[in-house]
Enzyme design. Structure first.
Site, short mmCIF file in Angstrom:
data_model
loop_
_atom_site.label_atom_id
_atom_site.label_comp_id
_atom_site.label_asym_id
_atom_site.label_seq_id
_atom_site.Cartn_x
_atom_site.Cartn_y
_atom_site.Cartn_z
N GLY A 115 25.26 -11.75 -28.97
CA GLY A 115 24.16 -11.05 -28.31
C GLY A 115 23.51 -11.87 -27.21
CD GLU A 116 23.98 -12.87 -22.69
OE1 GLU A 116 22.99 -13.63 -22.68
OE2 GLU A 116 25.03 -13.07 -22.06
CE LYS A 165 17.34 -14.61 -29.74
NZ LYS A 165 16.84 -13.32 -30.09
CG ASP A 224 10.78 -7.11 -26.45
OD1 ASP A 224 10.73 -6.02 -25.83
OD2 ASP A 224 11.59 -8.01 -26.16
CB THR A 266 13.82 -11.56 -24.87
OG1 THR A 266 13.98 -10.18 -25.20
CG2 THR A 266 12.74 -11.70 -23.82
CE1 TYR A 267 10.62 -14.90 -25.73
CE2 TYR A 267 11.63 -13.70 -27.54
CZ TYR A 267 10.55 -13.92 -26.71
OH TYR A 267 9.43 -13.17 -26.83
N GLY A 268 17.37 -16.09 -25.32
CA GLY A 268 18.59 -16.89 -25.30
C GLY A 268 19.76 -16.17 -25.91
CB THR A 269 23.34 -16.98 -25.75
OG1 THR A 269 23.12 -17.06 -24.34
CG2 THR A 269 24.64 -16.25 -26.00
CB VAL A 270 22.46 -14.13 -30.67
CG1 VAL A 270 22.47 -14.28 -32.18
CG2 VAL A 270 21.07 -13.77 -30.17
C1 Z3R Z 1 18.97 -12.80 -35.37
C2 Z3R Z 1 18.41 -12.56 -34.15
C3 Z3R Z 1 19.09 -11.79 -33.23
C4 Z3R Z 1 20.35 -11.30 -33.56
C5 Z3R Z 1 20.92 -11.58 -34.79
C6 Z3R Z 1 20.22 -12.32 -35.70
N1 Z3R Z 1 22.14 -11.00 -34.96
C7 Z3R Z 1 22.55 -10.30 -33.92
S1 Z3R Z 1 21.42 -10.32 -32.67
C8 Z3R Z 1 23.77 -9.56 -33.84
C9 Z3R Z 1 24.19 -8.78 -32.78
C10 Z3R Z 1 25.41 -8.22 -33.02
S2 Z3R Z 1 26.00 -8.68 -34.49
C11 Z3R Z 1 24.65 -9.58 -34.87
S3 Z3R Z 1 26.36 -7.18 -31.99
O1 Z3R Z 1 27.71 -7.64 -32.08
O2 Z3R Z 1 26.20 -5.83 -32.43
N2 Z3R Z 1 25.80 -7.33 -30.53
#
Ligand code: Z3R
Length: 295
Positions: A11-12, A33, A126, A14-18
């Site tokens: 994920g991308e 994150k 948010d 607000t504060y950084g890449t996940v």
């Molecule tokens: C904590 C904070 C932000 C995120 C977390 C955990 N997990 C995320 S975003 C995530 C996103 C996907 S899978 C897990 S995605 O593949 O559906 N973009």
């Protein structure tokens, strides 16, 4: 950081890449994150660190758990519970159709997570489909709770992407600085409509003006009578006096009468009139909720 093996980017924010990552000792899969701050060379403000550490205490089945906060070399990495996908990705998989019982189950879990945080005096500020995470079992969890108070909400993401206005209530768009749980309740209304429409956003505004215009065209332009104090908000500007559009039935045609009633009570321009999370959970719309969701 040697404790984790970084896997793919998920994920991308607000504060950084996940990133998905694996704990090298336990094998546990987590989400990492890396928070980038505006002023990276200043290091992480101690106020932000204190806020973040408080979030470790939030423990609820509808909140993404914050396992650890790694702070070194002026960098901050948050270690979260991993979930299968976010709501945005889930919408992409739907092909424009969603079961009404799934909408109800997801909305109930969203409200339950909100109620838990609000009762601990933590706001999200948010909420959007990208920070609602869903597991294969249909469990919904809120991510990034409390980060807005720690870091503020920037105009642009660290990646230069514009932060979305679509889920922002009119009071915040008019510059209100008093942040209350009602902010998240507006966002939950926008997300409820988007769920009911299988991923079509309710108010996809392109800037603050367009955002407010879209809201007022549907709900009617508020006045000092319906919203005392509105004209004194820092960024208030007058809008044409739109009449409320006759019914939400064209906007959310798949939603039941009770669902539309709940939606209407969340999408109230005057923040003091907006329904709370606990009242929303007790709304008649949830009378026939699958008992397994409540358990
Ligand atoms: C904590 C904070 C932000 C995120 C977390 C955990 N997990 C995320 S975003 C995530 C996103 C996907 S899978 C897990 S995605 O593949 O559906 N973009």
């Amino acid at each position: 950081m040697q404790k984790y093996e970084k896997l793919e980017k998920i994920g991308e924010g607000t504060y950084g890449t996940v990133f998905k990552a694996k704990n090298r000792e336990s094998g546990e899969i987590v989400a990492l994150k890396r928070v980038r701050l505006d002023d990276d060379d200043e290091g992480v403000p101690s106020s932000a660190l204190r806020e973040i550490c408080l979030l470790k205490e939030l423990k609820h089945k509808n909140i993404v758990a914050l396992y650890d906060v790694l702070h070194s070399e002026r960098k901050l990495t948050l270690v979260f519970e991993h979930c299968d996908q976010d709501l945005k990705k889930y919408f992409d998989s739907l092909n424009g159709e969603i079961d009404s019982d799934v909408v109800k189950a997801l909305m109930y879990q969203l409200l339950r997570g909100l109620h838990y945080c609000h009762s601990h005096n933590i706001l999200h500020r948010d909420l959007k489909p990208q920070n609602l995470l869903i597991n294969k079992t249909g469990e919904l969890k809120l991510a990034d709770f409390g980060l807005a108070r720690a870091f503020g909400i920037p105009v642009r993401c660290y990646s230069a992407e514009v932060v979305t206005l679509w889920y922002r209530p009119p009071d915040v768009l008019f510059g209100a600085k008093l942040y209350t749980p009602s902010i998240d309740m507006w966002s939950s209304g926008c997300i409820f409509a988007e769920l009911a429409n299988a991923g079509r956003p309710l108010f996809p505004g392109s800037d603050v003006d367009d955002q407010l215009k879209r809201v007022f065209k549907l709900l009617g332009t508020p006045t000092e009578d319906t919203w005392p104090g509105m004209c004194s908000l820092p960024d208030f500007k007058p809008f044409p006096l739109y009449q409320p559009s006759l019914s939400l039935s064209q906007v959310v045609p798949k939603l039941s009468t009770r669902g539309r009633d709940l939606l209407q009570k969340l999408l109230i321009c005057n923040p003091s009139g907006r329904m709370s999370a606990i009242d929303a959970m007790n709304h008649l719309y949830f009378t026939d909720l699958n008992p397994a969701v409540k358990a």
